[in-house]
Motif scaffolding. Structure first.
Motif, PDB file in Angstrom:
ATOM      1  N   ASN A 133      42.683  30.083  50.292  1.00  0.00           N
ATOM      2  CA  ASN A 133      43.583  30.312  51.422  1.00  0.00           C
ATOM      3  C   ASN A 133      45.043  30.404  50.999  1.00  0.00           C
ATOM      4  O   ASN A 133      45.803  31.235  51.486  1.00  0.00           O
ATOM      5  CB  ASN A 133      43.407  29.198  52.452  1.00  0.00           C
ATOM      6  N   LYS A 134      45.443  29.565  50.041  1.00  0.00           N
ATOM      7  CA  LYS A 134      46.862  29.560  49.633  1.00  0.00           C
ATOM      8  C   LYS A 134      47.276  30.864  48.954  1.00  0.00           C
ATOM      9  O   LYS A 134      48.453  31.208  48.924  1.00  0.00           O
ATOM     10  CB  LYS A 134      47.157  28.374  48.719  1.00  0.00           C
ATOM     11  N   TYR A 135      46.289  31.581  48.391  1.00  0.00           N
ATOM     12  CA  TYR A 135      46.594  32.855  47.739  1.00  0.00           C
ATOM     13  C   TYR A 135      46.614  34.027  48.726  1.00  0.00           C
ATOM     14  O   TYR A 135      47.352  34.983  48.542  1.00  0.00           O
ATOM     15  CB  TYR A 135      45.553  33.152  46.646  1.00  0.00           C
ATOM     16  N   ILE A 136      45.794  33.919  49.767  1.00  0.00           N
ATOM     17  CA  ILE A 136      45.615  35.091  50.658  1.00  0.00           C
ATOM     18  C   ILE A 136      46.149  34.861  52.065  1.00  0.00           C
ATOM     19  O   ILE A 136      45.953  35.709  52.946  1.00  0.00           O
ATOM     20  CB  ILE A 136      44.122  35.476  50.740  1.00  0.00           C
ATOM     21  N   LYS A 137      46.853  33.758  52.284  1.00  0.00           N
ATOM     22  CA  LYS A 137      47.248  33.412  53.647  1.00  0.00           C
ATOM     23  C   LYS A 137      48.217  34.410  54.286  1.00  0.00           C
ATOM     24  O   LYS A 137      48.276  34.527  55.504  1.00  0.00           O
ATOM     25  CB  LYS A 137      47.862  32.009  53.676  1.00  0.00           C
ATOM     26  N   SER A 138      48.965  35.166  53.456  1.00  0.00           N
ATOM     27  CA  SER A 138      49.905  36.136  54.037  1.00  0.00           C
ATOM     28  C   SER A 138      49.343  37.553  54.069  1.00  0.00           C
ATOM     29  O   SER A 138      50.032  38.488  54.466  1.00  0.00           O
ATOM     30  CB  SER A 138      51.217  36.132  53.248  1.00  0.00           C
ATOM     31  N   ILE A 139      48.069  37.717  53.629  1.00  0.00           N
ATOM     32  CA  ILE A 139      47.446  39.042  53.599  1.00  0.00           C
ATOM     33  C   ILE A 139      46.561  39.204  54.826  1.00  0.00           C
ATOM     34  O   ILE A 139      45.763  38.305  55.142  1.00  0.00           O
ATOM     35  CB  ILE A 139      46.608  39.223  52.315  1.00  0.00           C
ATOM     36  N   PRO A 140      46.675  40.310  55.536  1.00  0.00           N
ATOM     37  CA  PRO A 140      45.833  40.518  56.723  1.00  0.00           C
ATOM     38  C   PRO A 140      44.351  40.566  56.365  1.00  0.00           C
ATOM     39  O   PRO A 140      43.979  41.058  55.304  1.00  0.00           O
ATOM     40  CB  PRO A 140      46.321  41.850  57.283  1.00  0.00           C
ATOM     41  N   ILE A 141      43.519  40.038  57.274  1.00  0.00           N
ATOM     42  CA  ILE A 141      42.083  39.909  57.016  1.00  0.00           C
ATOM     43  C   ILE A 141      41.290  40.504  58.173  1.00  0.00           C
ATOM     44  O   ILE A 141      41.644  40.322  59.347  1.00  0.00           O
ATOM     45  CB  ILE A 141      41.698  38.425  56.826  1.00  0.00           C
ATOM     46  N   VAL A 142      40.219  41.188  57.832  1.00  0.00           N
ATOM     47  CA  VAL A 142      39.279  41.704  58.821  1.00  0.00           C
ATOM     48  C   VAL A 142      37.901  41.148  58.476  1.00  0.00           C
ATOM     49  O   VAL A 142      37.424  41.315  57.347  1.00  0.00           O
ATOM     50  CB  VAL A 142      39.246  43.246  58.828  1.00  0.00           C
ATOM     51  N   PHE A 143      37.264  40.472  59.443  1.00  0.00           N
ATOM     52  CA  PHE A 143      35.901  39.975  59.260  1.00  0.00           C
ATOM     53  C   PHE A 143      34.914  41.031  59.735  1.00  0.00           C
ATOM     54  O   PHE A 143      35.118  41.654  60.793  1.00  0.00           O
ATOM     55  CB  PHE A 143      35.695  38.676  60.047  1.00  0.00           C
ATOM     56  N   VAL A 144      33.843  41.228  58.959  1.00  0.00           N
ATOM     57  CA  VAL A 144      32.872  42.276  59.276  1.00  0.00           C
ATOM     58  C   VAL A 144      31.452  41.723  59.152  1.00  0.00           C
ATOM     59  O   VAL A 144      31.086  41.146  58.120  1.00  0.00           O
ATOM     60  CB  VAL A 144      33.020  43.493  58.331  1.00  0.00           C
ATOM     61  N   LYS A 176      49.253  39.795  40.988  1.00  0.00           N
ATOM     62  CA  LYS A 176      49.566  41.224  40.907  1.00  0.00           C
ATOM     63  C   LYS A 176      48.599  42.043  41.746  1.00  0.00           C
ATOM     64  O   LYS A 176      48.999  42.937  42.495  1.00  0.00           O
ATOM     65  CB  LYS A 176      49.529  41.684  39.447  1.00  0.00           C
ATOM     66  N   LYS A 177      47.297  41.743  41.630  1.00  0.00           N
ATOM     67  CA  LYS A 177      46.286  42.471  42.399  1.00  0.00           C
ATOM     68  C   LYS A 177      46.458  42.230  43.893  1.00  0.00           C
ATOM     69  O   LYS A 177      46.277  43.130  44.712  1.00  0.00           O
ATOM     70  CB  LYS A 177      44.882  42.050  41.955  1.00  0.00           C
ATOM     71  N   LEU A 178      46.807  41.003  44.257  1.00  0.00           N
ATOM     72  CA  LEU A 178      46.989  40.688  45.669  1.00  0.00           C
ATOM     73  C   LEU A 178      48.215  41.384  46.255  1.00  0.00           C
ATOM     74  O   LEU A 178      48.245  41.713  47.439  1.00  0.00           O
ATOM     75  CB  LEU A 178      47.093  39.172  45.860  1.00  0.00           C
ATOM     76  N   LYS A 179      49.226  41.608  45.414  1.00  0.00           N
ATOM     77  CA  LYS A 179      50.392  42.362  45.890  1.00  0.00           C
ATOM     78  C   LYS A 179      50.017  43.789  46.232  1.00  0.00           C
ATOM     79  O   LYS A 179      50.538  44.389  47.170  1.00  0.00           O
ATOM     80  CB  LYS A 179      51.490  42.362  44.809  1.00  0.00           C
ATOM     81  N   GLU A 180      49.089  44.376  45.427  1.00  0.00           N
ATOM     82  CA  GLU A 180      48.639  45.743  45.672  1.00  0.00           C
ATOM     83  C   GLU A 180      47.732  45.833  46.891  1.00  0.00           C
ATOM     84  O   GLU A 180      47.574  46.895  47.477  1.00  0.00           O
ATOM     85  CB  GLU A 180      47.878  46.271  44.449  1.00  0.00           C
ATOM     86  N   CYS A 181      47.124  44.714  47.250  1.00  0.00           N
ATOM     87  CA  CYS A 181      46.128  44.707  48.324  1.00  0.00           C
ATOM     88  C   CYS A 181      46.806  44.707  49.693  1.00  0.00           C
ATOM     89  O   CYS A 181      47.684  43.888  49.966  1.00  0.00           O
ATOM     90  CB  CYS A 181      45.238  43.473  48.166  1.00  0.00           C
ATOM     91  N   ASP A 182      46.377  45.606  50.557  1.00  0.00           N
ATOM     92  CA  ASP A 182      46.932  45.680  51.915  1.00  0.00           C
ATOM     93  C   ASP A 182      46.072  44.927  52.919  1.00  0.00           C
ATOM     94  O   ASP A 182      46.586  44.392  53.905  1.00  0.00           O
ATOM     95  CB  ASP A 182      47.055  47.140  52.346  1.00  0.00           C
ATOM     96  N   VAL A 183      44.776  44.907  52.695  1.00  0.00           N
ATOM     97  CA  VAL A 183      43.845  44.247  53.613  1.00  0.00           C
ATOM     98  C   VAL A 183      42.713  43.631  52.795  1.00  0.00           C
ATOM     99  O   VAL A 183      42.258  44.214  51.814  1.00  0.00           O
ATOM    100  CB  VAL A 183      43.242  45.247  54.636  1.00  0.00           C
TER     101      VAL A 183
END
Length: 656
Positions: free
Chosen positions: A543-554, A512-519
């Motif tokens: 990785n299997k949970y976040i693989k379709s969510i865009p990621i920015v490394f900082v 549910k939280k990951l659905k709300e997450c945009d980045v």
């Protein structure tokens, strides 16, 4: 709210005229020599009348021969119309009838009616029938002992079936006992408004005091009257209200009148006193007129269907404020910013939330007002105020709809919100990814990183706070929300969320939280050689949970000396393996780098496909699943159309 059908049971001693009252009401004339008991009579509401009155009212006539049947009818009643006529039947009200109602466990309003007052009442004057008001009816000496002794008795009235005197008024009082119940409003024994009624009326006073000077002036009183009753107040009525309040004095008071102040208007205590007088005089429909306009139910709570209206929200859509919602919140801020300094100080914020249950729980959990933009004195600014409500609506829109009503929003709160389109997915190289977003203005970013890597400073910088080298560990989830403007002048709201290491692992497995997450913003301390390995392990593990969510490394703390990371892959190499951009190098001391990061995160939320891991530029978008579906669907539609056309030709009647 009132019932669709109300049952009124007419009872009393024999020969008091119960049946005659019902017949005269129905026929509008007196008819002698009636049968002993009438069958139930239904009266439908005139739809031009009060919308709060019951849709239909059933009048049930009774006799006293079959006691068990009488008891059954009384138990089914919503209102009891108790009739007496002479001294003997008057005495039996206290000695028999009220005791009977209590023995049956009835807790419903009772309207006491003295019938045949043309015969038994020496004060009755046929020429003066129309001049009798409800005020004088309930103050009759006969009625006072009944009203004082029995709280069940809503009111009393004199009537005459023979002369049609007060017949309609008596029936109205029966309906009014349900439509405008006195019991929730007034404690007759104590002679005071009940606590919930007082609380509701205090809120109405606060919402009606537009200039926030703690007085209702004539203009504000007229506006309240217009809002609640769709009509104005005559100047003479205003003067009467003023004179009534000026004549009153709080017991023991030796100072100025606490109810009305010349040149300013009615005080809060005066407003409550005025409504107390209405309750005492039997004019509680006036009180209910205000309560209902301000969305109160019969239990004196705000209507839950209005506080929390139903929405149909697609699974991957979000909820945002509409222009109408933002306009209301801007006006609300300006109304309470009395010193016009662009910030709400503690007193102004307290005054604003006085007509609500207090700050939303979500705000307290996220350390409001430090969760958004404040001025140098720590007061929330208009920018921060709108950002805070944008975040609240995004995270839990039901809080927004509830507080809009508490703040006095008029109309359907759904008009103050808008639902974005469902998030769309496409496939590339057999993997799903999110596509470009066009209609959203609020985005959420989860900031992940090792302890002491600089996440808290990043959130502080986002809110324009001064950098502090003092380390403060994150013990509970923290939120920062602010607005930012992209090229072209488009304004967006970005929500940054930070968690401790234990909560981070929970968030990264919470669908549910990951659905709300945009980045997802994966951060590390570029001056700490052991920092990057933490987020590298996080990425591999989840990785299997976040693989379709865009990621920015900082890479944070970029102002310090850069260190070689103790990791199987260096940050740049790790990102290249994922086909992602190299980490952005950011420092809380470099404002331009911060601005670049926040813009990058927002642009990533708008165009997520550009920062989704695992896709090289050479990989083509694979729309075969969608194209195949479209071809099959198109073929089916074409075949169906051809078949329908053929059938029409076959079965069309011959014109010749």
């Amino acid at each position: 709210m009132t019932k669709g059908t109300v049952k009124v049971v007419v009872c009393g001693d024999d020969k008091v005229g119960k049946t005659s009252l019902i017949v005269t009401l129905m026929k509008d004339r007196f008819i002698p020599n009636l049968q002993d008991v009438l069958p139930p009579v239904t009266i439908n509401r005139d739809f031009s009348s009060n919308p709060y009155s019951p849709k239909s009212t059933i009048l049930i006539d009774t006799n006293n021969e079959d006691i068990s049947q009488l008891h059954l009818q009384l138990k089914s009643a919503d209102v009891i119309w108790l009739v007496y006529s002479d001294h003997e039947s008057y005495e039996k009200i206290s000695l028999y009838w009220m005791m009977l109602f209590r023995s049956l466990g009835l807790n419903i309003p009772v309207i006491v009616c003295k019938n045949k007052c043309d015969r038994y009442d020496s004060t009755y004057n046929v020429d003066n029938q129309s001049s009798m008001s409800f005020d004088t009816k309930i103050e009759d000496e006969e009625f006072i002992p009944i009203l004082m002794e029995f709280k069940e008795v809503d009111t009393c009235i004199k009537a005459s079936a023979l002369t049609k005197y007060n017949i309609n008024q008596a029936f109205y009082l029966c309906q009014r006992a349900i439509t405008y119940p006195i019991v929730p409003l007034f404690d007759a024994r104590l002679g005071q408004l009940k606590p919930l009624a007082r609380e509701a009326l205090e809120r109405i006073f606060l919402l009606s005091d537009n200039d926030q000077d703690n007085y209702l002036n004539n203009e504000e009183l007229l506006a309240l009257q217009k809002k609640c009753f769709s009509k104005s107040i005559d100047i003479n009525e205003l003067e009467f209200i003023k004179d009534t309040l000026l004549e009153l004095k709080r017991p023991g008071a030796t100072y100025d009148n606490p109810y009305y102040v010349e040149g300013k208007g009615i005080t809060k205590e005066g407003f409550l006193m005025l409504n107390k007088i209405y309750a005492e005089k039997g004019r509680h429909e006036t009180i209910w007129g205000m309560l209902r306009e301000f969305r109160y139910t019969d239990s004196l709570s705000l209507d839950q269907t209005i506080l929390h209206p139903k929405f149909s929200i697609p699974d991957t859509s979000s909820v945002e404020l509409s222009p109408k919602g933002y306009r209301f919140l801007v006006d609300l801020f300006l109304k309470f910013d009395k010193d016009n300094d662009g910030g709400l100080n503690d007193a102004e914020l307290t005054a604003m939330f006085k007509c609500t249950p207090g700050l939303p729980k979500l705000w307290s959990q996220t350390d409001f007002p430090m969760s958004t933009v404040v001025n140098n004195r720590g007061y929330i600014t208009l920018q921060g105020w709108l950002a805070q409500w944008s975040m609240t609506t995004f995270l839990d829109y039901s809080i927004t709809t509830e507080y809009l009503i508490w703040f006095g929003y008029e109309g359907d709160t759904r008009m103050a919100l808008q639902i974005t389109k469902a998030r769309r997915f496409r496939r590339r190289a057999g993997k799903l990814y999110r596509t470009k977003v066009n209609d959203r203005k609020v985005f959420s970013c989860v900031v992940i990183g090792k302890r002491k890597c600089g996440k808290t400073s990043l959130l502080d910088s986002f809110l324009g706070r001064m950098y502090s080298s003092l380390y403060t560990p994150t013990t509970k989830p923290r939120v920062a929300v602010n607005s930012l403007e992209l090229k072209g002048g488009k304004q967006y709201y970005l929500i940054l969320q930070e968690f401790n290491e234990l909560d981070e692992t929970k968030i990264l497995t919470d669908k549910k939280k990951l659905k709300e997450c945009d980045v997802i913003c994966l951060t590390y301390d570029s001056s700490d050689p052991d920092s990057f390995s933490y987020i590298a392990d996080i990425f591999k593990k989840y990785n299997k949970y976040i693989k379709s969510i865009p990621i920015v490394f900082v890479a944070l703390k970029a102002d310090l000396d850069k260190q070689q990371q103790r990791c199987t892959s260096q940050p740049d190499e790790f990102c290249e393996q994922l086909y992602l951009e190299h980490p952005l190098h950011v420092s809380s001391l470099w404002l331009s780098s911060l601005n670049e990061l926040f813009i990058k995160v927002t642009e990533t939320a708008i165009k997520p496909e550009e920062c989704t891991a695992g896709f090289s530029d050479e990989m083509n978008i694979d729309d075969s699943d969608y194209m195949q579906t479209a071809v099959v669907l198109g073929s089916s539609i074409g075949f169906a159309t051809l078949l329908a056309f053929t059938l029409v030709k076959l079965f069309k009647p011959n014109d010749h």
